[in-house]
Design a protein around this motif. Structure first.
Motif, PDB file in Angstrom:
ATOM      1  N   GLY A 198       0.835  -1.206   0.000  1.00 35.86           N
ATOM      2  CA  GLY A 198       0.000   0.000   0.000  1.00 35.86           C
ATOM      3  C   GLY A 198       0.862   1.244   0.000  1.00 35.86           C
ATOM      4  N   ALA A 199       0.416   2.274   0.681  1.00 35.26           N
ATOM      5  CA  ALA A 199       1.120   3.559   0.691  1.00 35.26           C
ATOM      6  C   ALA A 199       2.553   3.396   1.188  1.00 35.26           C
ATOM      7  CB  ALA A 199       0.376   4.550   1.578  1.00 35.26           C
ATOM      8  N   PHE A 200       3.490   3.954   0.432  1.00 35.28           N
ATOM      9  CA  PHE A 200       4.885   3.939   0.854  1.00 35.28           C
ATOM     10  C   PHE A 200       5.618   5.098   0.214  1.00 35.28           C
ATOM     11  CE2 PHE A 200       9.364   2.591   0.489  1.00 35.28           C
ATOM     12  CZ  PHE A 200       9.645   2.510   1.844  1.00 35.28           C
ATOM     13  N   ASP A 201       6.210   5.927   1.052  1.00 38.25           N
ATOM     14  CA  ASP A 201       7.020   7.049   0.599  1.00 38.25           C
ATOM     15  C   ASP A 201       8.479   6.701   0.895  1.00 38.25           C
ATOM     16  OD1 ASP A 201       8.372   9.378   0.084  1.00 38.25           O
ATOM     17  OD2 ASP A 201       7.207  10.623   1.471  1.00 38.25           O
ATOM     18  N   PRO A 202       9.263   6.319  -0.116  1.00 42.42           N
ATOM     19  CA  PRO A 202      10.631   5.873   0.130  1.00 42.42           C
ATOM     20  C   PRO A 202      11.541   6.981   0.649  1.00 42.42           C
ATOM     21  CG  PRO A 202      10.228   6.050  -2.224  1.00 42.42           C
ATOM     22  CD  PRO A 202       8.918   6.276  -1.542  1.00 42.42           C
ATOM     23  N   ASP A 203      11.138   8.229   0.494  1.00 41.39           N
ATOM     24  CA  ASP A 203      11.978   9.341   0.939  1.00 41.39           C
ATOM     25  C   ASP A 203      11.677   9.795   2.367  1.00 41.39           C
ATOM     26  OD1 ASP A 203      13.258   9.444  -1.567  1.00 41.39           O
ATOM     27  OD2 ASP A 203      11.605  10.648  -2.378  1.00 41.39           O
ATOM     28  N   ALA A 204      10.606   9.296   2.942  1.00 41.17           N
ATOM     29  CA  ALA A 204      10.240   9.717   4.301  1.00 41.17           C
ATOM     30  C   ALA A 204      11.155   9.048   5.323  1.00 41.17           C
ATOM     31  CB  ALA A 204       8.793   9.365   4.598  1.00 41.17           C
ATOM     32  N   ALA A 205      11.506   9.795   6.346  1.00 37.51           N
ATOM     33  CA  ALA A 205      12.320   9.241   7.434  1.00 37.51           C
ATOM     34  C   ALA A 205      11.437   8.386   8.339  1.00 37.51           C
ATOM     35  CB  ALA A 205      12.941  10.381   8.243  1.00 37.51           C
ATOM     36  N   PRO A 206      11.975   7.280   8.846  1.00 36.37           N
ATOM     37  CA  PRO A 206      11.182   6.457   9.758  1.00 36.37           C
ATOM     38  C   PRO A 206      10.896   7.204  11.058  1.00 36.37           C
ATOM     39  CG  PRO A 206      13.433   5.635   9.612  1.00 36.37           C
ATOM     40  CD  PRO A 206      13.314   6.738   8.622  1.00 36.37           C
ATOM     41  N   ARG A 207       9.702   6.967  11.596  1.00 35.41           N
ATOM     42  CA  ARG A 207       9.298   7.576  12.865  1.00 35.41           C
ATOM     43  C   ARG A 207       9.172   6.495  13.919  1.00 35.41           C
ATOM     44  NH1 ARG A 207       3.763   9.376  12.660  1.00 35.41           N
ATOM     45  NH2 ARG A 207       3.434   7.512  11.430  1.00 35.41           N
ATOM     46  N   SER A 208       9.457   6.865  15.153  1.00 30.25           N
ATOM     47  CA  SER A 208       9.170   5.974  16.276  1.00 30.25           C
ATOM     48  C   SER A 208       7.729   6.192  16.690  1.00 30.25           C
ATOM     49  CB  SER A 208      10.101   6.269  17.459  1.00 30.25           C
ATOM     50  OG  SER A 208      11.390   5.811  17.184  1.00 30.25           O
ATOM     51  N   LEU A 209       6.979   5.124  16.770  1.00 27.45           N
ATOM     52  CA  LEU A 209       5.585   5.207  17.175  1.00 27.45           C
ATOM     53  C   LEU A 209       5.468   4.982  18.680  1.00 27.45           C
ATOM     54  CD1 LEU A 209       4.032   3.035  14.322  1.00 27.45           C
ATOM     55  CD2 LEU A 209       4.188   5.532  14.441  1.00 27.45           C
ATOM     56  N   PRO A 210       4.531   5.666  19.335  1.00 30.20           N
ATOM     57  CA  PRO A 210       4.312   5.389  20.753  1.00 30.20           C
ATOM     58  C   PRO A 210       3.726   3.990  20.914  1.00 30.20           C
ATOM     59  CG  PRO A 210       2.712   6.999  19.948  1.00 30.20           C
ATOM     60  CD  PRO A 210       3.663   6.712  18.822  1.00 30.20           C
ATOM     61  N   ILE A 211       4.408   3.154  21.649  1.00 32.79           N
ATOM     62  CA  ILE A 211       3.997   1.757  21.782  1.00 32.79           C
ATOM     63  C   ILE A 211       2.650   1.675  22.494  1.00 32.79           C
ATOM     64  CG2 ILE A 211       4.572  -0.442  22.901  1.00 32.79           C
ATOM     65  CD1 ILE A 211       7.386  -0.052  21.955  1.00 32.79           C
ATOM     66  N   GLY A 212       1.758   0.889  21.882  1.00 34.98           N
ATOM     67  CA  GLY A 212       0.444   0.675  22.460  1.00 34.98           C
ATOM     68  C   GLY A 212      -0.553   1.787  22.183  1.00 34.98           C
ATOM     69  N   ARG A 213      -0.294   2.611  21.181  1.00 32.45           N
ATOM     70  CA  ARG A 213      -1.212   3.715  20.856  1.00 32.45           C
ATOM     71  C   ARG A 213      -1.787   3.535  19.453  1.00 32.45           C
ATOM     72  NH1 ARG A 213      -2.850   4.557  25.196  1.00 32.45           N
ATOM     73  NH2 ARG A 213      -1.497   5.475  26.742  1.00 32.45           N
ATOM     74  N   SER A 214      -3.084   3.666  19.372  1.00 32.41           N
ATOM     75  CA  SER A 214      -3.785   3.559  18.095  1.00 32.41           C
ATOM     76  C   SER A 214      -3.842   4.924  17.417  1.00 32.41           C
ATOM     77  CB  SER A 214      -5.203   3.027  18.333  1.00 32.41           C
ATOM     78  OG  SER A 214      -5.899   3.906  19.200  1.00 32.41           O
ATOM     79  N   GLU A 215      -4.466   4.947  16.257  1.00 28.01           N
ATOM     80  CA  GLU A 215      -4.571   6.175  15.472  1.00 28.01           C
ATOM     81  C   GLU A 215      -6.009   6.335  14.971  1.00 28.01           C
ATOM     82  OE1 GLU A 215      -2.446   7.921  11.472  1.00 28.01           O
ATOM     83  OE2 GLU A 215      -3.036   5.806  11.505  1.00 28.01           O
ATOM     84  N   PRO A 216      -6.723   7.374  15.440  1.00 28.27           N
ATOM     85  CA  PRO A 216      -8.072   7.615  14.915  1.00 28.27           C
ATOM     86  C   PRO A 216      -7.993   8.001  13.435  1.00 28.27           C
ATOM     87  CG  PRO A 216      -7.617   8.992  16.855  1.00 28.27           C
ATOM     88  CD  PRO A 216      -6.338   8.346  16.446  1.00 28.27           C
ATOM     89  N   ARG A 217      -8.839   7.391  12.617  1.00 29.46           N
ATOM     90  CA  ARG A 217      -8.807   7.677  11.188  1.00 29.46           C
ATOM     91  C   ARG A 217     -10.111   8.251  10.657  1.00 29.46           C
ATOM     92  NH1 ARG A 217      -4.585   5.497   8.125  1.00 29.46           N
ATOM     93  NH2 ARG A 217      -5.628   6.701   6.505  1.00 29.46           N
ATOM     94  N   ARG A 218     -11.217   7.989  11.334  1.00 28.15           N
ATOM     95  CA  ARG A 218     -12.505   8.520  10.878  1.00 28.15           C
ATOM     96  C   ARG A 218     -13.451   8.596  12.064  1.00 28.15           C
ATOM     97  NH1 ARG A 218     -17.517   7.980   9.200  1.00 28.15           N
ATOM     98  NH2 ARG A 218     -18.075   8.945   7.222  1.00 28.15           N
ATOM     99  N   GLN A 219     -14.171   9.706  12.164  1.00 33.00           N
ATOM    100  CA  GLN A 219     -15.172   9.858  13.214  1.00 33.00           C
ATOM    101  C   GLN A 219     -16.551   9.627  12.627  1.00 33.00           C
ATOM    102  OE1 GLN A 219     -14.648  10.290  16.587  1.00 33.00           O
ATOM    103  NE2 GLN A 219     -16.819   9.833  16.629  1.00 33.00           N
ATOM    104  N   GLY A 220     -17.283   8.724  13.222  1.00 34.03           N
ATOM    105  CA  GLY A 220     -18.648   8.433  12.807  1.00 34.03           C
ATOM    106  C   GLY A 220     -19.515   8.353  14.037  1.00 34.03           C
ATOM    107  N   LYS A 221     -20.611   7.625  13.926  1.00 36.86           N
ATOM    108  CA  LYS A 221     -21.482   7.491  15.086  1.00 36.86           C
ATOM    109  C   LYS A 221     -22.089   6.099  15.142  1.00 36.86           C
ATOM    110  CE  LYS A 221     -25.146   9.677  12.509  1.00 36.86           C
ATOM    111  NZ  LYS A 221     -25.299  10.907  11.863  1.00 36.86           N
TER     112      LYS A 221
END
Length: 191
Positions: free
Chosen positions: A60-83
């Motif tokens: 899927g999505a991949f930017d070969p020029d982007a620097a790797p980031r450290s993710l906060p362990i055990g944290r999710s990412e909200p992607r869409r708000q619904g109900k």
């Protein structure tokens, strides 16, 4: 995950289940190539055992020029708000969850971590939604959805929970799309 034409015996369906039992194990499920790079970077910087579970499909999505980031362990990412409905997507199921979320106006959370689970996010969704749906390309039995169920039970929260993943039977030989459809993990089945 599902490997398509390699055959039913080659489908990886049990790794999330058995890795959850390993003490102090961190289990990550990237949704695309960028997140895979970030999780590998995060894992290399972590002082303990780490597993990164990536699907055998296009990254899927991949930017070969982007620097790797450290993710906060055990944290999710909200992607869409619904109900009403919240879709908790693990790894490769994020794209499908986003499409379904758009179609039914559901909240979508990129869970990222099976272990440790983002307990705060799960509890928040349980208190603000009528139904939680976990989506994983792994065995439902003992997998990521089971981790969410255990979390809800430990906090005495009574919310409807639907766990969608690979059933307790072999998935037949075929393309990856056919295998997802057979398991009920395609867009129309989930919606």
């Amino acid at each position: 995950g599902l490997v398509g034409p390699d055959g039913a015996t080659h489908n990886g369906s049990l790794d999330l289940t058995y890795l959850r039992c390993v003490p102090d194990m961190v289990v990550m499920t990237p949704s695309d190539g960028n997140e895979l790079r970030d999780m590998l970077h995060t894992g290399l910087g972590h002082d303990g055992p780490v597993a990164v579970r990536y699907p055998r499909t296009s990254a899927g999505a991949f930017d070969p020029d982007a620097a790797p980031r450290s993710l906060p362990i055990g944290r999710s990412e909200p992607r869409r708000q619904g109900k009403g409905v919240a879709l908790l997507a693990f790894g490769s199921m994020l794209g499908t969850a986003l499409a379904v979320g758009e179609a039914i106006d559901a909240t979508v959370l990129n869970m990222r971590f099976v272990k440790p689970l983002d307990v705060d996010a799960v509890l928040h969704l349980a208190r603000t939604h009528d139904l939680l749906v976990t989506l994983e390309e792994s065995a439902v039995t003992g997998g990521a959805g089971s981790a969410v169920a255990e979390c809800l039970s430990a906090h005495c929260l009574n919310v409807e929970l639907l766990m969608l993943g690979l059933p307790d039977r072999p998935i037949e030989h075929g393309t990856r799309d056919e295998a997802l459809r057979d398991a009920g993990l395609d867009r129309s089945s989930i919606a």
